[in-house]
Design an enzyme around this catalytic site. Structure first.
Site, PDB file in Angstrom:
ATOM      1  N   CYS A  95       0.811  -1.228   0.000  1.00  0.00           N
ATOM      2  CA  CYS A  95       0.000   0.000   0.000  1.00  0.00           C
ATOM      3  C   CYS A  95       0.847   1.283   0.000  1.00  0.00           C
ATOM      4  CB  CYS A  95      -1.001  -0.040   1.149  1.00  0.00           C
ATOM      5  SG  CYS A  95      -2.368   1.114   0.871  1.00  0.00           S
ATOM      6  N   ARG A 129     -12.272   6.916  -1.073  1.00  0.00           N
ATOM      7  CA  ARG A 129     -11.185   5.959  -0.833  1.00  0.00           C
ATOM      8  C   ARG A 129     -11.614   4.596  -1.375  1.00  0.00           C
ATOM      9  NH1 ARG A 129      -7.273   7.764   2.328  1.00  0.00           N
ATOM     10  NH2 ARG A 129      -6.501   5.677   2.786  1.00  0.00           N
ATOM     11  N   HIS A 196      -3.561  -5.421   2.309  1.00  0.00           N
ATOM     12  CA  HIS A 196      -3.210  -5.532   3.735  1.00  0.00           C
ATOM     13  C   HIS A 196      -3.903  -6.776   4.267  1.00  0.00           C
ATOM     14  CE1 HIS A 196      -2.004  -1.270   4.197  1.00  0.00           C
ATOM     15  NE2 HIS A 196      -3.051  -0.957   3.482  1.00  0.00           N
TER      16      HIS A 196
END
Ligand code: GLN
Length: 243
Positions: A95, A129, A196
């Site tokens: 990320c 997002r 993640h």
């Protein structure tokens, strides 16, 4: 006894969503196999020795922490990271770390430098997002597609140049930019991804691939009893809607 030497870059600043768990998983899987495990760290201002580790790791981070790391990577560690990649060390970035592997990360009027290990750039978007469970199909060994499952949460949109190879194809989720169906990047042993979760506890098979690559092995590592790891993988896939 074989030894895996891992160097974590900015382990405090770049550790969102417990990305440090990736390191713990590597440590355990080494210990269970009788492979000695050494964890080094490199923080802001520290010179990096490209020979000192077999796997260099950068986790995710907030924009403000990334700013500090981007400048440090560009000014202090850039050449060493290129030298490490050139000699076949694994570079794994998640990320925020992934975004810094490319040429730049554009944050409004500000352009953060990247290390230029891979041919991509990232732009912070005003749009929503990109958040949620994600599953991608990767083909690390030709003819053997497999699934990586995890979780993504990023404001930046990453765009690969035509010369760059994605890590995988999005099955569920957003991936690099929510538009082109691509996720992550791979250039030999340099890997970037938005996953993640942390990534490796949910995808132990991928951890083993990275370990074998870092150790320079041609054959597979000794198998382990992966009942729990396989259950974690299945659950992450299920959460993303890919059973
Ligand atoms: N700050 C970056 C973004 O929002 C990366 C976030 C992260 O590592 N989860 O795009």
């Amino acid at each position: 006894m074989p030894e895996l030497r891992v160097c974590a870059l900015y382990p405090e600043l770049m550790n969102i969503y417990a990305d440090r768990g990736n390191l713990l998983l590597l440590q355990r899987r080494c210990e269970w196999r009788g492979i000695s495990f050494t964890l080094l760290r490199s923080d802001l201002g520290d010179e990096l020795d490209p020979e000192a580790a077999d796997l260099f790791y950068i986790g995710g981070g907030q924009d403000r922490d990334q700013r500090l790391c981007a400048l440090d990577l560009a000014e202090v560690k850039r050449d060493a990271l290129h030298a490490a990649a050139d000699r076949g060390a694994v570079v794994l970035a998640v990320c925020g770390g992934y975004q810094l592997l490319g040429h730049s990360y554009q944050l409004g009027d500000e352009q953060l430098p990247g290390v230029g290990l891979v041919d991509l750039h990232t732009v912070r978007s005003d749009g929503p997002r990109l958040i949620g469970n994600v599953a991608i199909e990767v083909e690390l060994e030709p003819g053997r597609p497999r699934v990586l499952a995890g979780f993504e949460n990023h404001g930046g949109r990453t765009h690969l140049a035509s010369s760059a190879t994605p890590l995988g194809r999005v099955l569920r989720g957003h991936g690099n930019n929510g538009e082109d169906g691509l996720e992550g990047v791979r250039r030999g042993t340099v890997i970037g991804t938005y996953l993640h979760g942390p990534l490796l506890p949910k995808n132990a098979w991928f951890a083993d691939w990275l370990m074998a690559a870092a150790l320079g092995l041609t054959g597979p590592l000794d198998p382990l009893d992966d009942e729990l790891e396989d259950a974690a993988h299945r659950e992450a896939r299920r959460a993303a809607g890919v059973s």
